[in-house]
Design a protein around this motif. Structure first.
Motif, PDB file in Angstrom:
ATOM      1  N   ASN A   8       0.875  -1.177  -0.118  1.00 13.51           N
ATOM      2  CA  ASN A   8      -0.021  -0.096   0.162  1.00 13.51           C
ATOM      3  C   ASN A   8       0.823   1.363  -0.061  1.00 13.51           C
ATOM      4  N   CYS A   9       1.763   1.261   0.948  1.00 17.29           N
ATOM      5  CA  CYS A   9       2.669   2.520   0.905  1.00 17.29           C
ATOM      6  C   CYS A   9       3.966   2.445   0.806  1.00 17.29           C
ATOM      7  N   GLU A  22       3.561   2.270   8.917  1.00 15.55           N
ATOM      8  CA  GLU A  22       3.281   3.444   8.438  1.00 15.55           C
ATOM      9  C   GLU A  22       1.839   3.802   8.083  1.00 15.55           C
ATOM     10  N   CYS A  23       0.908   2.618   7.575  1.00 16.37           N
ATOM     11  CA  CYS A  23      -0.316   3.201   7.054  1.00 16.37           C
ATOM     12  C   CYS A  23      -1.413   2.125   7.771  1.00 16.37           C
TER      13      CYS A  23
END
Ligand SMILES: [Zn+2]
Length: 88
Positions: A8-9, A22-23
Protein backbone atom coordinates in the motif's frame (compact mmCIF):
# COMPACT_ATOMS: atom_id res chain seq x y z
CA UNK A 1 4.05 -13.75 7.05
CA UNK A 2 3.71 -10.11 6.04
CA UNK A 3 5.29 -8.89 2.79
CA UNK A 4 8.73 -7.32 3.08
CA UNK A 5 7.47 -4.11 1.58
CA UNK A 6 4.00 -2.76 2.22
CA UNK A 7 2.02 -3.01 -1.05
CA UNK A 8 0.00 0.00 0.00
CA UNK A 9 2.54 2.61 1.07
CA UNK A 10 5.88 0.99 0.29
CA UNK A 11 7.20 1.02 3.83
CA UNK A 12 9.50 -1.73 5.03
CA UNK A 13 7.78 -4.26 7.22
CA UNK A 14 9.63 -6.36 9.74
CA UNK A 15 8.97 -10.14 9.57
CA UNK A 16 7.39 -10.05 13.03
CA UNK A 17 5.09 -7.15 12.31
CA UNK A 18 1.38 -7.90 12.13
CA UNK A 19 0.63 -4.68 10.32
CA UNK A 20 2.38 -1.87 8.45
CA UNK A 21 3.66 0.72 10.89
CA UNK A 22 3.19 3.48 8.31
CA UNK A 23 -0.33 2.99 7.02
CA UNK A 24 -1.84 0.27 9.16
CA UNK A 25 -2.32 -2.26 6.38
CA UNK A 26 -2.31 -5.84 7.58
CA UNK A 27 -2.98 -9.35 6.42
CA UNK A 28 -6.47 -8.92 7.77
CA UNK A 29 -7.18 -6.05 5.39
CA UNK A 30 -5.39 -7.72 2.49
CA UNK A 31 -2.57 -5.19 2.62
CA UNK A 32 -4.79 -2.79 0.77
CA UNK A 33 -5.11 0.95 0.93
CA UNK A 34 -8.53 0.71 2.51
CA UNK A 35 -6.85 -0.24 5.76
CA UNK A 36 -5.61 3.31 6.18
CA UNK A 37 -9.05 4.84 6.54
CA UNK A 38 -10.44 1.88 8.44
CA UNK A 39 -7.73 1.84 11.07
CA UNK A 40 -7.82 5.57 11.61
CA UNK A 41 -11.60 5.59 11.63
CA UNK A 42 -11.81 8.50 9.23
CA UNK A 43 -15.38 9.59 8.55
CA UNK A 44 -16.61 9.50 4.98
CA UNK A 45 -17.65 13.14 5.07
CA UNK A 46 -13.96 13.95 5.11
CA UNK A 47 -13.98 13.16 1.41
CA UNK A 48 -13.04 16.31 -0.50
CA UNK A 49 -15.09 16.23 -3.69
CA UNK A 50 -13.49 19.35 -5.21
CA UNK A 51 -10.05 17.92 -4.64
CA UNK A 52 -11.17 14.61 -6.12
CA UNK A 53 -12.47 16.34 -9.26
CA UNK A 54 -9.24 18.31 -9.58
CA UNK A 55 -7.20 15.14 -9.41
CA UNK A 56 -9.47 13.32 -11.83
CA UNK A 57 -9.82 16.01 -14.47
CA UNK A 58 -6.79 18.18 -13.85
CA UNK A 59 -6.76 21.78 -12.71
CA UNK A 60 -8.75 23.18 -15.62
CA UNK A 61 -12.42 22.58 -16.03
CA UNK A 62 -13.38 19.80 -18.43
CA UNK A 63 -14.12 21.02 -21.95
CA UNK A 64 -17.71 20.35 -23.02
CA UNK A 65 -18.03 17.56 -25.52
CA UNK A 66 -18.22 18.76 -29.14
CA UNK A 67 -16.16 21.91 -28.65
CA UNK A 68 -12.93 20.19 -29.72
CA UNK A 69 -13.87 19.46 -33.33
CA UNK A 70 -15.38 22.93 -33.69
CA UNK A 71 -12.09 24.65 -32.96
CA UNK A 72 -10.25 22.21 -35.22
CA UNK A 73 -12.67 23.21 -37.99
CA UNK A 74 -12.05 26.94 -37.30
CA UNK A 75 -8.30 26.37 -37.35
CA UNK A 76 -8.59 24.44 -40.61
CA UNK A 77 -10.68 27.17 -42.25
CA UNK A 78 -8.21 29.84 -41.13
CA UNK A 79 -5.36 27.76 -42.52
CA UNK A 80 -7.13 27.40 -45.88
CA UNK A 81 -7.89 31.15 -45.99
CA UNK A 82 -4.28 32.03 -45.23
CA UNK A 83 -3.03 29.56 -47.81
CA UNK A 84 -5.41 31.02 -50.39
CA UNK A 85 -4.22 34.55 -49.62
CA UNK A 86 -0.56 33.56 -49.87
CA UNK A 87 -0.98 31.69 -53.14
CA UNK A 88 -3.12 34.35 -54.72
ZN1 LIG B 1 1.93 0.60 4.58
Amino acid sequence: MPPEICPNCGAEISPNAKACRECGSSEETGWGEKAHADNLGLPDEDFDYDDFVKREFGEKKPVPRGLGWFWWLVALILLVVFAALLLH
